[in-house]
Write a protein that holds these residues in place. Structure first.
Motif, PDB file in Angstrom:
ATOM      1  N   THR A 169      33.569  39.339  42.143  1.00  0.00           N
ATOM      2  CA  THR A 169      33.537  38.394  41.028  1.00  0.00           C
ATOM      3  C   THR A 169      34.789  38.597  40.181  1.00  0.00           C
ATOM      4  OG1 THR A 169      31.136  38.666  40.978  1.00  0.00           O
ATOM      5  CG2 THR A 169      32.135  37.596  39.064  1.00  0.00           C
ATOM      6  N   VAL A 170      35.391  37.476  39.772  1.00  0.00           N
ATOM      7  CA  VAL A 170      36.554  37.547  38.890  1.00  0.00           C
ATOM      8  C   VAL A 170      36.180  36.914  37.558  1.00  0.00           C
ATOM      9  CG1 VAL A 170      38.902  36.699  38.486  1.00  0.00           C
ATOM     10  CG2 VAL A 170      38.249  37.507  40.758  1.00  0.00           C
ATOM     11  N   PHE A 171      36.387  37.688  36.489  1.00  0.00           N
ATOM     12  CA  PHE A 171      36.258  37.143  35.139  1.00  0.00           C
ATOM     13  C   PHE A 171      37.687  36.971  34.628  1.00  0.00           C
ATOM     14  CE2 PHE A 171      32.345  39.544  35.839  1.00  0.00           C
ATOM     15  CZ  PHE A 171      31.367  38.661  35.405  1.00  0.00           C
ATOM     16  N   GLY A 220      38.381  36.134  49.360  1.00  0.00           N
ATOM     17  CA  GLY A 220      36.979  35.781  49.572  1.00  0.00           C
ATOM     18  C   GLY A 220      36.077  36.124  48.400  1.00  0.00           C
ATOM     19  N   VAL A 221      36.639  36.035  47.189  1.00  0.00           N
ATOM     20  CA  VAL A 221      35.831  36.229  45.968  1.00  0.00           C
ATOM     21  C   VAL A 221      34.743  35.159  45.929  1.00  0.00           C
ATOM     22  CG1 VAL A 221      35.976  35.929  43.442  1.00  0.00           C
ATOM     23  CG2 VAL A 221      37.692  37.307  44.640  1.00  0.00           C
ATOM     24  N   GLY A 242      36.826  29.240  49.078  1.00  0.00           N
ATOM     25  CA  GLY A 242      37.148  29.746  47.742  1.00  0.00           C
ATOM     26  C   GLY A 242      35.918  29.935  46.891  1.00  0.00           C
ATOM     27  N   PRO A 243      36.115  30.556  45.720  1.00  0.00           N
ATOM     28  CA  PRO A 243      34.975  30.921  44.869  1.00  0.00           C
ATOM     29  C   PRO A 243      34.344  29.709  44.183  1.00  0.00           C
ATOM     30  CG  PRO A 243      37.075  31.461  43.791  1.00  0.00           C
ATOM     31  CD  PRO A 243      37.418  30.961  45.158  1.00  0.00           C
ATOM     32  N   SER A 244      33.063  29.835  43.842  1.00  0.00           N
ATOM     33  CA  SER A 244      32.476  28.860  42.914  1.00  0.00           C
ATOM     34  C   SER A 244      33.026  29.186  41.519  1.00  0.00           C
ATOM     35  CB  SER A 244      30.949  28.949  42.922  1.00  0.00           C
ATOM     36  OG  SER A 244      30.539  30.241  42.532  1.00  0.00           O
TER      37      SER A 244
END
Ligand code: NAD
Ligand code: UGA
Length: 316
Positions: free
Chosen positions: A72-74, A112-113, A165-167
């Motif tokens: 997860t990226v914040f 693949g975040v 890609g990420p949501s």
């Protein structure tokens, strides 16, 4: 990964995640060994086994090796603040808020975040007619800063439409306050003036209203945005305490028993008269609602400001 982790909101978020047992990689271009604000913001995380700090500029650094184990990226790194964005620093706003975000999106897709939460802003709404702003309202940014924040969130949402890609959840934060708030912001300056007796410069008549949102509530919404399954799109984070600047001044006066000395100044370009969040979608999607009222939040903010800040500027 928490970007902007040496900043006001990012440092609180990183701390709350570590407290909850999550391993956090914090990235910020401010170096805590040389920058006293970064050092103070990161003081509670220093030496914590769950926290790894990387001093790097997201505009230039290799992001993939930093991101490699992150799910997860914040993404909170950015240049905040409405008023200076009219000046020659606009290029810096554009670079950090849009171009660096593009690099984070590209790296997140490669690695693949699964979820990217990005810090957007109430400023994307611009001047309003008095009704609470909803995510479906047409954005109408009134400052160069707000234009970059709208571009930033929309870039993230465009990436989220792709099959890879990420949501993405773009949180539109409303004027966040609390311990370690940036020194350019009104609440910090009002409480500082009340504590020290130094004058407070008021831009306009003080009847501007904001949805002041306490940092702990903002952190709770941000963590929910990173963890709730199937969350996506823009979400307002605000709606608890709508108040004028004069209301804040009155509370600060009552907390210290001292009258703030006001210096009236002209209204600043791009300053909107009112922000007000409709928090409905945050409730529906994240199960979030603001909990901290303005008086309690200002009291906690003032207590933190009144306690001596340890000097960790020489810390590793
Ligand atoms: P802050 O300035 O305290 O923190 C931002 C951090 O990002 C800083 O430590 C800065 O060094 C870092 N940064 C900037 N550009 C970078 C780059 N290219 N590479 C690496 N690090 C970089 O600001 P804040 O108040 O904590 O705001 C955090 C985010 O929330 C920002 O994106 C801001 O636009 C947004 N936001 C803040 C508020 C608020 O009321 N504070 C409201 C709405 C939105
Ligand atoms: C704040 C943050 O600074 C932005 O980064 C963020 O994006 C925005 O909230 C948001 O909600 O999206 P702002 O609401 O302008 O922006 O907050 P302040 O900088 O604290 O200013 C609040 C009000 O106080 C403004 O009307 C400003 O003109 C006034 N002010 C500020 C003063 O009268 N005197 C000061 O010294 C500072």
């Amino acid at each position: 990964m928490v970007t902007g982790s040496a900043g006001f909101i990012g440092s609180h978020l990183a701390h709350a995640l570590v407290q909850a047992g999550t391993t956090v990689i914090g990235v910020d271009r401010r170096d805590p060994s040389t920058d006293p604000t970064a050092a103070a913001n990161l003081a509670a995380l220093r030496g914590r086994p769950g926290y790894h700090h990387v001093t790097a500029d997201l505009l230039h650094c290799a992001i993939d090796p930093i991101l490699i184990d992150a799910d997860t990226v914040f993404h909170l790194a950015g240049i905040p603040g409405v008023r200076p964005s009219w000046g020659p620093q606009f290029g810096d706003y554009l670079a950090s808020n849009v171009l660096a975000t593009h690099r984070v999106l590209e790296a997140s897709t490669r690695i693949g975040v699964s979820r990217l939460v990005v810090a957007s802003s109430s400023s994307v709404y611009g001047p309003t007619d008095g009704d609470a702003s909803r995510e479906t309202d047409r954005p109408n940014p009134a400052s160069p800063y707000a234009v970059t924040k709208l571009a930033e969130e929309q870039l993230c949402l465009a990436y989220a439409e792709r099959p890879v890609g990420p949501s993405v959840v773009a949180l539109r934060y409303f004027t966040v306050y609390g311990p370690r708030q940036r020194a350019d912001m009104f609440t910090h300056r009002a409480l500082y003036a009340a504590l020290t007796g130094q004058p407070l410069r008021l831009y306009g008549d003080g009847h501007q209203r904001r949805d002041f949102t306490y940092i702990d509530d903002v952190v709770a919404a941000t963590i929910a945005a990173g963890t709730v399954p199937n969350a996506h799109g823009t979400i307002n984070v605000g709606g608890g305490s709508n108040a004028s600047l004069l209301d804040v001044i009155n509370i600060a006066n009552s907390l210290t028993g001292r009258e703030i000395q006001l210096h009236q100044d002209h209204v600043r370009n791009g300053d909107v008269l009112l922000t007000r969040a409709d928090p409905g979608r945050a409730g529906e999607v994240l199960g979030w609602q603001p909990r901290v009222d303005l008086h309690s939040g200002l009291r906690a903010h003032m207590q933190a400001l009144a306690s001596p800040v340890p000097d960790y500027s020489h810390a590793a």
